[in-house]
Enzyme design. Structure first.
Site, PDB file in Angstrom:
ATOM      1  N   ASP A   1     -22.500 -58.122  11.948  1.00 40.54           N
ATOM      2  CA  ASP A   1     -22.075 -57.047  11.059  1.00 40.54           C
ATOM      3  C   ASP A   1     -23.077 -56.998   9.904  1.00 40.54           C
ATOM      4  O   ASP A   1     -23.359 -58.040   9.298  1.00 40.54           O
ATOM      5  CB  ASP A   1     -20.663 -57.350  10.532  1.00 40.54           C
ATOM      6  CG  ASP A   1     -20.035 -56.174   9.814  1.00 40.54           C
ATOM      7  OD1 ASP A   1     -20.389 -55.026  10.130  1.00 40.54           O
ATOM      8  OD2 ASP A   1     -19.180 -56.407   8.938  1.00 40.54           O
TER       9      ASP A   1
ATOM     10  N   ARG B   1     -23.891 -55.786  19.114  1.00 41.69           N
ATOM     11  CA  ARG B   1     -22.663 -55.390  18.428  1.00 41.69           C
ATOM     12  C   ARG B   1     -21.911 -54.347  19.233  1.00 41.69           C
ATOM     13  O   ARG B   1     -22.475 -53.341  19.664  1.00 41.69           O
ATOM     14  CB  ARG B   1     -23.012 -54.821  17.046  1.00 41.69           C
ATOM     15  CG  ARG B   1     -21.862 -54.120  16.319  1.00 41.69           C
ATOM     16  CD  ARG B   1     -20.841 -55.111  15.774  1.00 41.69           C
ATOM     17  NE  ARG B   1     -19.693 -54.423  15.210  1.00 41.69           N
ATOM     18  CZ  ARG B   1     -19.575 -54.072  13.931  1.00 41.69           C
ATOM     19  NH1 ARG B   1     -20.545 -54.331  13.088  1.00 41.69           N
ATOM     20  NH2 ARG B   1     -18.484 -53.476  13.500  1.00 41.69           N
TER      21      ARG B   1
END
Length: 199
Positions: free
Chosen positions: A124, A112
């Site tokens: 996420d 990420r």
């Protein structure tokens, strides 16, 4: 006279202390709801990897995994790939901040990058709710402040737990219906793929 029979020998094992310790741990178990999303790379493999990593976390037990929902990207740069979204239900002894740290670590493990607000991302992981905790701590707002507006959270959550409540807002199914259903926000269940609970 000595004997190998453990029932006839003195022992330092304090059963009552052990039982009290277990009871204390069990009394701290809380429920939590996590939302997962991915729109870069192998989205399904990433989501399953996140489920497995979270399930391997000491103090965390994944109790349910929703179906996979495909969702058009909301906000951020235009022309992003669509998301795969899912929701996990947990039982955990971790306090909210520790659970958030673990969620961030799992995001980092899957590459990420936090460079563009609402930009495309490999993974996420959001804490949607934690038991009935209400928090205005800017580091971790509980429940998630936009969950009640997002079909890509509500649809998989309702799939994992049809009777779920979002603290401070009401029944998840009613909130989803109030948005016009999942399709009104271009959220569609993928019946051809699924996630599995950690082994």
């Amino acid at each position: 006279m000595t004997t190998s029979d453990p029932t006839a020998s003195p022992t330092t094992f304090d059963l009552q202390t052990q039982v009290d310790s277990v009871d204390a741990t069990l009394s701290r178990v809380r429920t939590a709801v996590l939302a997962l999303g991915s729109n870069l790379g192998n989205r399904l493999e990433t989501l399953q990897g996140a489920v497995d990593e979270l399930g391997d976390t000491p103090g965390v037990k994944v109790t349910a995994v929703s179906g996979v929902f495909e969702t058009a990207a909301v906000g951020g740069p235009e022309d992003q790939p669509s998301y795969f979204n899912a929701v996990l239900l947990l039982r955990t002894t971790l306090p909210p901040r520790d659970l958030l740290e673990r969620a961030n670590a799992v995001e980092d493990a899957f590459g990420r990058k936090r460079t563009v607000r609402w930009g495309a991302r490999t993974l996420d992981v959001d804490i949607v709710s934690y038991q009935d905790v209400l928090s205005d701590d800017p580091v971790l707002l509980l429940p998630h402040p936009r969950a009640h507006e997002r079909a890509f959270v509500l649809a998989p959550w309702s799939d994992a737990d049809p009777d779920a409540d979002l603290p401070g807002h009401g029944k998840v199914a009613d909130l989803l219906a109030g948005l016009g259903g999942a399709e009104a926000q271009d959220v569609h269940r993928r019946t051809d793929i699924q996630l599995r609970l950690p082994e």
